[in-house]
Design an enzyme around this catalytic site. Structure first.
Site, PDB file in Angstrom:
ATOM      1  N   SER A 169      12.189  10.251   3.757  1.00  0.00           N
ATOM      2  CA  SER A 169      12.974  11.241   3.069  1.00  0.00           C
ATOM      3  C   SER A 169      14.317  10.620   2.432  1.00  0.00           C
ATOM      4  O   SER A 169      15.350  11.337   2.501  1.00  0.00           O
ATOM      5  CB  SER A 169      13.276  12.389   4.009  1.00  0.00           C
ATOM      6  OG  SER A 169      12.337  12.936   4.457  1.00  0.00           O
ATOM      7  N   GLU A 226      10.099   2.677   9.192  1.00  0.00           N
ATOM      8  CA  GLU A 226       9.703   4.303   8.920  1.00  0.00           C
ATOM      9  C   GLU A 226       9.654   5.147  10.024  1.00  0.00           C
ATOM     10  O   GLU A 226       8.358   5.255  10.674  1.00  0.00           O
ATOM     11  CB  GLU A 226       8.610   4.178   7.941  1.00  0.00           C
ATOM     12  CG  GLU A 226       8.857   3.572   6.523  1.00  0.00           C
ATOM     13  CD  GLU A 226       8.151   4.318   5.502  1.00  0.00           C
ATOM     14  OE1 GLU A 226       8.460   4.417   4.463  1.00  0.00           O
ATOM     15  OE2 GLU A 226       6.807   4.279   5.811  1.00  0.00           O
ATOM     16  N   GLU A 238       0.610   6.753   7.554  1.00  0.00           N
ATOM     17  CA  GLU A 238      -0.554   7.589   7.069  1.00  0.00           C
ATOM     18  C   GLU A 238      -1.787   6.951   7.107  1.00  0.00           C
ATOM     19  O   GLU A 238      -2.838   7.270   7.493  1.00  0.00           O
ATOM     20  CB  GLU A 238      -0.236   8.056   5.717  1.00  0.00           C
ATOM     21  CG  GLU A 238       0.773   9.227   5.624  1.00  0.00           C
ATOM     22  CD  GLU A 238       1.511   9.376   4.474  1.00  0.00           C
ATOM     23  OE1 GLU A 238       1.127   8.700   3.437  1.00  0.00           O
ATOM     24  OE2 GLU A 238       2.809   9.709   4.352  1.00  0.00           O
ATOM     25  N   ASN A 268       6.741   4.373  -2.764  1.00  0.00           N
ATOM     26  CA  ASN A 268       5.358   4.428  -2.472  1.00  0.00           C
ATOM     27  C   ASN A 268       4.722   5.831  -3.200  1.00  0.00           C
ATOM     28  O   ASN A 268       4.801   6.821  -2.363  1.00  0.00           O
ATOM     29  CB  ASN A 268       5.160   4.664  -0.916  1.00  0.00           C
ATOM     30  CG  ASN A 268       3.727   4.854  -0.348  1.00  0.00           C
ATOM     31  OD1 ASN A 268       2.832   4.698  -0.940  1.00  0.00           O
ATOM     32  ND2 ASN A 268       3.826   5.425   0.805  1.00  0.00           N
ATOM     33  N   TRP A 269       3.712   5.721  -4.225  1.00  0.00           N
ATOM     34  CA  TRP A 269       3.354   6.865  -4.587  1.00  0.00           C
ATOM     35  C   TRP A 269       2.162   7.482  -3.806  1.00  0.00           C
ATOM     36  O   TRP A 269       1.762   8.627  -4.213  1.00  0.00           O
ATOM     37  CB  TRP A 269       2.768   6.618  -6.091  1.00  0.00           C
ATOM     38  CG  TRP A 269       3.760   6.311  -7.292  1.00  0.00           C
ATOM     39  CD1 TRP A 269       5.139   6.334  -6.953  1.00  0.00           C
ATOM     40  CD2 TRP A 269       3.758   5.597  -8.298  1.00  0.00           C
ATOM     41  NE1 TRP A 269       5.885   6.000  -7.871  1.00  0.00           N
ATOM     42  CE2 TRP A 269       4.900   5.451  -8.951  1.00  0.00           C
ATOM     43  CE3 TRP A 269       2.584   5.358  -9.141  1.00  0.00           C
ATOM     44  CZ2 TRP A 269       5.070   5.080 -10.110  1.00  0.00           C
ATOM     45  CZ3 TRP A 269       2.662   4.936 -10.472  1.00  0.00           C
ATOM     46  CH2 TRP A 269       4.261   4.773 -10.998  1.00  0.00           C
ATOM     47  N   LYS A 270       1.829   6.959  -2.965  1.00  0.00           N
ATOM     48  CA  LYS A 270       0.589   7.363  -2.221  1.00  0.00           C
ATOM     49  C   LYS A 270      -0.615   7.929  -3.130  1.00  0.00           C
ATOM     50  O   LYS A 270      -0.599   7.135  -4.112  1.00  0.00           O
ATOM     51  CB  LYS A 270       1.097   8.845  -1.277  1.00  0.00           C
ATOM     52  CG  LYS A 270       2.227   8.390  -0.495  1.00  0.00           C
ATOM     53  CD  LYS A 270       2.789   9.433   0.474  1.00  0.00           C
ATOM     54  CE  LYS A 270       4.073   9.315   1.004  1.00  0.00           C
ATOM     55  NZ  LYS A 270       4.546   9.796   2.201  1.00  0.00           N
ATOM     56  N   GLY A 296       8.382  12.410   4.713  1.00  0.00           N
ATOM     57  CA  GLY A 296       7.804  13.601   3.977  1.00  0.00           C
ATOM     58  C   GLY A 296       8.316  14.815   4.671  1.00  0.00           C
ATOM     59  O   GLY A 296       7.656  15.861   4.242  1.00  0.00           O
ATOM     60  N   HIS A 336       1.182   1.460   6.853  1.00  0.00           N
ATOM     61  CA  HIS A 336       1.898   2.768   6.704  1.00  0.00           C
ATOM     62  C   HIS A 336       1.512   3.832   7.654  1.00  0.00           C
ATOM     63  O   HIS A 336       0.282   3.694   8.136  1.00  0.00           O
ATOM     64  CB  HIS A 336       1.574   3.479   5.096  1.00  0.00           C
ATOM     65  CG  HIS A 336       2.650   4.192   4.751  1.00  0.00           C
ATOM     66  ND1 HIS A 336       2.314   5.703   5.324  1.00  0.00           N
ATOM     67  CD2 HIS A 336       3.693   4.538   4.112  1.00  0.00           C
ATOM     68  CE1 HIS A 336       3.300   6.591   4.933  1.00  0.00           C
ATOM     69  NE2 HIS A 336       4.022   5.761   4.196  1.00  0.00           N
TER      70      HIS A 336
HETATM   71  C1  PEP Z   1       6.790   7.173   2.555  1.00  0.00           C
HETATM   72  O1  PEP Z   1       5.809   7.475   2.349  1.00  0.00           O
HETATM   73  O2  PEP Z   1       6.857   5.794   3.127  1.00  0.00           O
HETATM   74  C2  PEP Z   1       8.053   7.819   2.810  1.00  0.00           C
HETATM   75  C3  PEP Z   1       8.876   7.370   3.464  1.00  0.00           C
HETATM   76  O3  PEP Z   1       7.901   9.172   2.113  1.00  0.00           O
HETATM   77  P1  PEP Z   1       9.202  10.122   1.932  1.00  0.00           P
HETATM   78  O4  PEP Z   1      10.192   9.384   1.274  1.00  0.00           O
HETATM   79  O5  PEP Z   1       8.396  11.077   1.253  1.00  0.00           O
HETATM   80  O6  PEP Z   1       9.622  10.481   3.352  1.00  0.00           O
END
Ligand code: PEP
Length: 249
Positions: free
Chosen positions: A211, A166, A96, A11-13, A172, A94
């Site tokens: 993470s 998640e 976010e 997931n590049w956001k 993050g 997600h």
């Molecule tokens: C995500 O954005 O879905 C995610 C898991 O981010 P990260 O791996 O940076 O925690």
């Protein structure tokens, strides 16, 4: 138990221009991800370039979509629009999007079947906040999000949805769920699907996200109910992302 193909999605956001997306995918070219489904979830503006540059082994996903087929929704994109340009799937719900853009379980209830109908694989993200975990509300939160998100998906298509567990506190932050926490929550999500259809529960893929990095991926991906990962930060570098996909083999 059916054999579920592991699925690693990056997931590049809001990272990477079209040119950067192309360079990333060129860097992945020539690597074999046999036995693992691999996808990158890219910003709208880079979808087309990513699709052109992606080899046969890498799918291209969007990061959100609107639930309606069309209409007066300035700034939004429909499932059919994504599908028309050859996009393979879409991340939905997600944390976010839920936190900053008000994406609700009600909207997701329409988005998940709309994605499937358009031929897109939806990745439905669910997960609890730190406070919810601390007060023992993790299962309640997951139950609501999974049941509402999948409510209008026909039973026969439930297994086509991918669920990404998640925990919000791990996204993050560098904090990772322990293997016990990840296994327990992913198994719980699977059991919720299994309540609708035992076969679908057995077939549905549940990813862990939060993470995940090359250094911790193998341990998480070896868990019986973790069928892959949704990767944020570590998906931005081709070598790190490829190392995680390798760990899923
Ligand atoms: C995500 O954005 O879905 C995610 C898991 O981010 P990260 O791996 O940076 O925690």
């Amino acid at each position: 138990m059916s054999r579920r193909t592991p699925f690693i999605a990056g997931n590049w956001k809001m990272h990477k221009t079209a040119a950067e997306a192309e360079a990333f995918l060129q860097a992945l070219a020539g690597r074999s991800f046999d036995g693992v489904d691999v996808a990158v979830c890219v910003p709208f503006t880079a979808l087309w370039a990513a699709k052109r540059a992606a080899g046969a082994g890498v799918a291209v996903y969007a990061q959100t979509m609107h639930e309606a087929p069309d209409g007066a929704f300035t700034g939004e994109v429909s499932a059919a629009m994504l599908s028309e340009v050859g996009i393979d799937g879409v991340v939905l719900g997600h944390s976010e999007r839920r936190q900053f853009f008000g994406e609700s379980d009600k909207a997701l209830q329409r988005k998940v079947p709309a994605a499937l109908e358009a031929g897109l694989t939806p990745i439905l993200c669910v997960g609890e906040s730190e406070e919810e975990r601390d007060r023992g509300d993790t299962e309640r939160k997951l139950r609501t999000q999974v049941q509402e998100g999948l409510h209008d998906v026909p039973t026969a298509r439930l297994h086509e949805v991918v669920i990404a567990y998640e925990p919000i506190w791990a996204i993050g932050t560098g904090k990772v769920a322990t293997p016990e926490q990840a296994q327990e929550a992913c198994a719980f999500c699977r059991a919720l699907v299994g309540d609708r259809s035992r076969e679908a529960g057995d077939r549905v893929r549940v990813q862990y996200g939060g993470s995940m990095k090359p250094g911790n991926a193998a341990e998480l991906l070896a868990l019986p109910d973790v069928d892959g990962g949704l990767i944020g930060g570590a998906s931005l570098e081709p070598d790190d992302f490829a190392a995680i996909a390798e760990a899923a083999k």
